[in-house]
Design an enzyme around this catalytic site. Structure first.
Site, PDB file in Angstrom:
ATOM      1  N   SER A  61       0.472   6.041   7.270  1.00 36.09           N
ATOM      2  CA  SER A  61       0.455   5.550   5.712  1.00 36.09           C
ATOM      3  C   SER A  61       0.360   6.887   4.743  1.00 36.09           C
ATOM      4  CB  SER A  61      -0.499   4.394   5.584  1.00 36.09           C
ATOM      5  OG  SER A  61      -0.057   3.450   4.328  1.00 36.09           O
ATOM      6  N   ASN A  85       3.959   4.733  10.073  1.00 36.90           N
ATOM      7  CA  ASN A  85       4.014   3.747   9.004  1.00 36.90           C
ATOM      8  C   ASN A  85       4.213   4.327   7.552  1.00 36.90           C
ATOM      9  OD1 ASN A  85       2.009   2.643  11.210  1.00 36.90           O
ATOM     10  ND2 ASN A  85       3.184   0.600  10.487  1.00 36.90           N
ATOM     11  N   HIS A  93       1.669  -3.045  10.268  1.00 36.70           N
ATOM     12  CA  HIS A  93       1.029  -1.896   9.468  1.00 36.70           C
ATOM     13  C   HIS A  93      -0.004  -1.263  10.159  1.00 36.70           C
ATOM     14  CE1 HIS A  93       0.875   0.957   6.191  1.00 36.70           C
ATOM     15  NE2 HIS A  93      -0.328   0.835   5.955  1.00 36.70           N
TER      16      HIS A  93
END
Length: 259
Positions: free
Chosen positions: A92, A116, A236
């Site tokens: 992320s 992600n 996620h």
């Protein structure tokens, strides 16, 4: 898999987990989390003969909050860890930091894996993530329920419980600062992605609505040695929820880059 707290050492303004011996792998977590989000990868790489460094982001875990001035401050905090040939693995926002370091041409980045990662959000997604960042309090703990729904749906799991605890405990000012940087970025530009010359792995979950498979594939196409892998049934938090599949892809990639 357990998500218990591990010992750390201080490195500049970061608290860092260190494990194993061998070629270096650096793991960078996402907003609101802490280094233990990588527990499954720390154990796997240590057992496979790699040294792992896993820092807490500023104001997360046990790292003190030094009011950052944007993405560059997070990049600069991690950069000193690159003291030898390494593979950077980011999740992320950690992926955004890892890709930024790879695009800088740092001599010790031998490979980068972006899990992600975001790239050119559509207008609706961009508006939603900016609204979430704006709504966060810098003074009081934020309600993690919306984030947990996006990450885990309605599933009650140990991974969800761990993330709920971390999101509740994180310094709210640090959380807002990091989330704002993440929200305001649409990922690396096409020009910066094209500057990445080392091998690059872009991986996301097939069920990931925000860091979509299409994003990973488009980024991979812009990197000379880029490739994309999509984890079936994952969303996620796939490093925590799908460690066997994630570790399988990462293990082959890291060995290719460092051995």
């Amino acid at each position: 898999m357990t998500w218990t707290t591990r010992p750390r050492f201080e490195f500049g303004d970061l608290a860092v987990i260190e494990s194993g011996e061998g070629p270096l792998v650096i793991l960078l977590h996402g907003v609101g989390l802490r280094a233990e989000a990588w527990n499954a990868q720390i154990d796997a790489f240590g057992a496979a003969g790699f040294r792992v460094l896993c820092p807490d982001m500023s104001g997360h875990g046990r790292s003190p909050f030094r009011d950052p001035g944007g993405l560059l401050s997070y990049v600069k905090a991690v950069e000193p860890l690159l003291s030898e040939p390494s593979v950077l693995v980011g999740h992320s926002m950690g992926a955004l930091v890892a890709l930024s370091l790879a695009a800088s041409g740092h001599e010790h980045v031998r490979g980068v894996a972006a899990l992600n990662a975001v790239y050119q959000r559509d207008p609706k997604a961009r508006e939603a993530v900016i609204a979430r960042a704006t709504s966060l309090s810098a003074d009081a703990s934020n309600d993690p329920s919306g984030t947990l729904r996006r990450w885990f749906g309605g599933h009650e799991t140990k991974e969800r419980d761990a993330c709920a605890q971390w999101l509740t405990e994180v310094n709210p000012a640090a959380y807002k600062a990091a989330y704002s940087v993440f929200a305001e970025s649409d990922g690396l530009s096409d020009d910066d992605l094209s500057k990445i010359t080392c091998p690059a792995l872009f991986m996301t979950g097939a069920d990931e609505p925000n860091s979509t498979p299409t994003m990973s594939r488009k980024m991979a196409d812009l990197v000379a040695q880029g490739r994309a892998e999509i984890v079936p049934g994952a969303a996620h938090m796939m490093p925590m929820t799908h460690p066997v599949e994630v570790n399988s892809y990462l293990s082959g990639f890291v060995q290719e880059c460092l051995i």
